[in-house]
Design a protein around this motif. Structure first.
Motif, PDB file in Angstrom:
ATOM      1  N   SER A 337      26.998  35.484  24.522  1.00  0.00           N
ATOM      2  CA  SER A 337      25.593  35.422  24.108  1.00  0.00           C
ATOM      3  C   SER A 337      24.908  36.766  24.269  1.00  0.00           C
ATOM      4  CB  SER A 337      24.855  34.372  24.942  1.00  0.00           C
ATOM      5  OG  SER A 337      25.438  33.097  24.793  1.00  0.00           O
ATOM      6  N   LEU A 339      22.300  38.188  25.560  1.00  0.00           N
ATOM      7  CA  LEU A 339      21.285  37.846  26.549  1.00  0.00           C
ATOM      8  C   LEU A 339      20.356  39.023  26.825  1.00  0.00           C
ATOM      9  CD1 LEU A 339      23.484  35.887  29.115  1.00  0.00           C
ATOM     10  CD2 LEU A 339      22.094  34.969  27.249  1.00  0.00           C
ATOM     11  N   SER A 340      19.164  38.689  27.270  1.00  0.00           N
ATOM     12  CA  SER A 340      18.246  39.687  27.813  1.00  0.00           C
ATOM     13  C   SER A 340      18.466  39.761  29.314  1.00  0.00           C
ATOM     14  CB  SER A 340      16.798  39.305  27.503  1.00  0.00           C
ATOM     15  OG  SER A 340      16.509  38.029  28.067  1.00  0.00           O
ATOM     16  N   GLU A 342      16.533  39.484  32.819  1.00  0.00           N
ATOM     17  CA  GLU A 342      15.269  38.925  33.275  1.00  0.00           C
ATOM     18  C   GLU A 342      14.514  39.839  34.231  1.00  0.00           C
ATOM     19  OE1 GLU A 342      16.203  35.195  35.008  1.00  0.00           O
ATOM     20  OE2 GLU A 342      16.762  34.235  33.092  1.00  0.00           O
ATOM     21  N   ASN A 346      17.830  46.379  30.025  1.00  0.00           N
ATOM     22  CA  ASN A 346      19.131  45.779  29.725  1.00  0.00           C
ATOM     23  C   ASN A 346      20.191  46.870  29.612  1.00  0.00           C
ATOM     24  OD1 ASN A 346      20.711  43.568  29.476  1.00  0.00           O
ATOM     25  ND2 ASN A 346      19.923  42.902  27.491  1.00  0.00           N
ATOM     26  N   ASN A 483      20.951  41.749  24.148  1.00  0.00           N
ATOM     27  CA  ASN A 483      19.888  42.273  23.309  1.00  0.00           C
ATOM     28  C   ASN A 483      19.364  43.534  23.977  1.00  0.00           C
ATOM     29  OD1 ASN A 483      16.832  42.570  22.545  1.00  0.00           O
ATOM     30  ND2 ASN A 483      17.815  41.391  20.897  1.00  0.00           N
ATOM     31  N   ASN A 486      15.870  43.832  25.089  1.00  0.00           N
ATOM     32  CA  ASN A 486      15.504  42.867  26.135  1.00  0.00           C
ATOM     33  C   ASN A 486      14.649  41.727  25.591  1.00  0.00           C
ATOM     34  OD1 ASN A 486      16.283  42.306  28.702  1.00  0.00           O
ATOM     35  ND2 ASN A 486      14.987  43.830  29.699  1.00  0.00           N
ATOM     36  N   CYS A 487      14.963  41.311  24.362  1.00  0.00           N
ATOM     37  CA  CYS A 487      14.276  40.174  23.755  1.00  0.00           C
ATOM     38  C   CYS A 487      15.141  38.921  23.885  1.00  0.00           C
ATOM     39  CB  CYS A 487      14.014  40.437  22.271  1.00  0.00           C
ATOM     40  SG  CYS A 487      12.962  41.863  21.963  1.00  0.00           S
ATOM     41  N   LEU A 488      14.498  37.775  23.978  1.00  0.00           N
ATOM     42  CA  LEU A 488      15.231  36.512  23.943  1.00  0.00           C
ATOM     43  C   LEU A 488      15.787  36.316  22.543  1.00  0.00           C
ATOM     44  CD1 LEU A 488      12.804  34.166  25.935  1.00  0.00           C
ATOM     45  CD2 LEU A 488      14.955  35.176  26.728  1.00  0.00           C
ATOM     46  N   SER A 489      17.060  35.965  22.456  1.00  0.00           N
ATOM     47  CA  SER A 489      17.711  35.851  21.158  1.00  0.00           C
ATOM     48  C   SER A 489      18.780  34.776  21.210  1.00  0.00           C
ATOM     49  CB  SER A 489      18.345  37.193  20.754  1.00  0.00           C
ATOM     50  OG  SER A 489      19.084  37.063  19.560  1.00  0.00           O
ATOM     51  N   GLU A 490      19.021  34.162  20.062  1.00  0.00           N
ATOM     52  CA  GLU A 490      20.123  33.204  19.933  1.00  0.00           C
ATOM     53  C   GLU A 490      21.363  33.868  19.341  1.00  0.00           C
ATOM     54  OE1 GLU A 490      18.743  29.912  17.691  1.00  0.00           O
ATOM     55  OE2 GLU A 490      17.261  29.286  19.184  1.00  0.00           O
TER      56      GLU A 490
END
Length: 510
Positions: A337, A339-340, A342, A346, A483, A486-490
């Motif tokens: 995935s 991922l970012s 948290e 990143n 990502n 650092n964005c939420l992504s699918e």
């Protein structure tokens, strides 16, 4: 005959036992998880990974990378049908993993909560009492030359006494650590490394009483060989009664590699290796007779087509594993995935979801077929090499389309979460969503990236990179999807296969 090293791979601080005709070895793995690999052999030379003794660590700090922390030098013993693996966490205490089946699940519990105790080894005496010998971490408590002994309950659940000092090596054996306690022919023996990882030697203590007093002797050193710092390991007696000593050698960039030495007794003292320069102390052998012939020549898996329902045992994460990091079910290959992070930027050094592997050769190539299913700008799927100077090459989704981006990083604070800086060194526009990436490691301790659109013709990208070690480990191969903004992504990266080729018999080349 076999040749040393038997494993050109970073299984540091090894310990070994024999159960029947099977040998089992454990090694430290620090903050890479699952941790404390358990290896199996039938001849002490050819090994396979069969399990891990620690699936995850029960502290929140290990949900993020904690470089140089985690599981330090372990020891393994079998007592009354139970496998005991003693594991030090230098900041949290002494832990014990237990199982009746080396292929089954190990349960982890805390024996003693303490900071600075390291390298524990249990011992069950003939009178039924149990003990633990251990060393101290200079970085945690300012002591690096002392071995202490405590009594523990036979089930290894608690400490029953205050520590007593059985060896103070401030002058004789500075940086004494890694003790292993044995009993043989009326003596208690403690095998221990002294003098430091890179330049030290192997020492032995001997006593008629488990609590001492102990005599001291050096039993193996570098001498006129090219095997620096030969020490820290385990003694095992084969079925035929012959003795062997398994230990490491620090080769810096690729960590601490594994050697096997013949061992015998001379006037009641162990002698390890062979006499080569007339000083009465053993030196490491380059080759020797196989302990046993005709046994399976196991190999440690490296390449992977991700066809199973779980990851292969060659893989470890840079922090506690989480199910949402990846998937291998219901599709072709491995999905990581994007991922970012948290808590921080990143960067690879901060990434808990970096999937790593210990290199098994001095020179080799790693090739991966990668597809990026990017959902947001900054989604990336990459391969790389983790160390204090690191680099990774990946396909990244940008505003103008896909690009092959090569990032380089420098670690400025090496321990715990640490600090790093990264630079986008090269960016090459790329059409399509699938690429074959390659990383080649050379004898010169340099490596370089290449890419191919068709899997046949490769093109180098960027300059050669220096191979460097990580914190208390050698350099690690890695796969990483993230990502970068650092964005939420699918989004996710899909790795159809990883192919690793040994190039030790010739320089790797495109």
């Amino acid at each position: 005959m076999y040749q040393n090293p038997i494993l050109y791979a970073d299984y540091s601080d090894p310990d070994v036992i024999r159960v029947g005709e099977d040998y089992y070895m454990v090694a430290s793995s620090f903050a890479y998880l699952p941790g404390v690999p358990l290896l199996h052999s039938r001849d002490l030379v050819h090994w396979e990974i069969i399990n891990y003794c620690v699936r995850s660590l029960p502290f929140k700090k290990y949900d993020r990378p904690s470089h140089g922390s985690g599981t330090w030098a372990p020891s393994i013993r079998v007592h009354e049908g139970i496998f005991y693996v003693f594991i030090p966490l230098p900041d949290e205490g002494i832990f014990v993993a237990t199982s009746t089946d080396p292929y089954g699940e190990f349960k982890l519990h805390c024996l003693h909560e303490v900071k600075g105790w390291i390298d524990p080894c249990p011992f069950w005496d003939e009178d039924g009492r149990a003990y633990m010998v251990f060393a101290y971490a200079n970085s945690r408590c300012g002591i690096k030359h002392r071995l202490d002994l405590v009594e523990i309950d036979p089930q290894c659940t608690k400490v029953l006494s205050e520590p007593i000092t059985i060896f103070d090596g401030e002058q004789l054996g500075p940086t004494t650590e890694g003790p292993k306690l044995y009993q043989y022919q009326g003596y208690y023996y403690i095998l221990m490394p002294s003098g430091g990882v890179a330049t030290g030697w192997q020492s032995v203590l001997r006593s008629k009483s488990v609590k001492g007093p102990y005599e001291y002797r050096i039993v193996m050193h570098q001498g006129n060989t090219d095997v620096n710092g030969p020490h820290q390991g385990g003694w095992v007696t084969a079925v035929d009664g012959k003795h062997w000593f398994l230990h490491f050698q620090d080769v810096h960039e690729l960590g601490r590699i594994t050697h096997l030495q013949p061992m015998c007794f001379n006037n009641g003292w162990p002698f390890i290796g062979t006499e080569q320069n007339g000083d009465g102390i053993g030196e490491p052998v380059r080759e020797w007779r196989l302990p046993k012939v005709g046994e399976p020549e196991y190999q440690i898996a490296t390449s992977d087509d991700f066809a199973g329902e779980r990851l292969g045992l060659q893989w470890q994460w840079q922090a506690n594993p989480k199910d949402f990091f990846y998937s291998v079910k219901g599709h072709k290959g491995l999905r990581l995935s994007c991922l970012s992070n948290e808590t921080r930027d990143n960067l690879l050094w901060y990434a808990p979801n970096a999937l790593t592997q210990i290199p098994q050769h001095q020179a080799f190539s790693m090739t991966a077929k990668v597809r990026l299913q990017g959902h947001k700008k900054g989604d990336m799927a990459a391969i790389g090499m983790i160390g204090h100077k690191y680099a990774y090459l990946g396909m990244e989704k940008t505003e103008s389309g896909q690009a092959l981006n090569l990032y380089t990083g420098t670690v400025t604070e090496k321990n715990f979460e640490g600090k790093a800086v990264e630079t986008l060194s090269v960016s090459l526009p790329y059409e399509g969503d699938t690429v074959t990436l390659r990383l080649e490691v050379y004898y010169s301790k340099m490596y370089r990236f290449a890419w191919s659109a068709d899997g046949i013709r490769y093109n180098f990208l960027g300059e050669s990179q220096p191979l460097t070690r990580a914190s208390w480990t050698g350099a690690k191969l890695c796969l990483w999807s993230a990502n970068k903004l650092n964005c939420l992504s699918e989004g996710y990266g899909e790795y159809e296969f990883i192919h690793i080729e040994d190039r030790s018999n010739g320089e790797a080349g495109v």
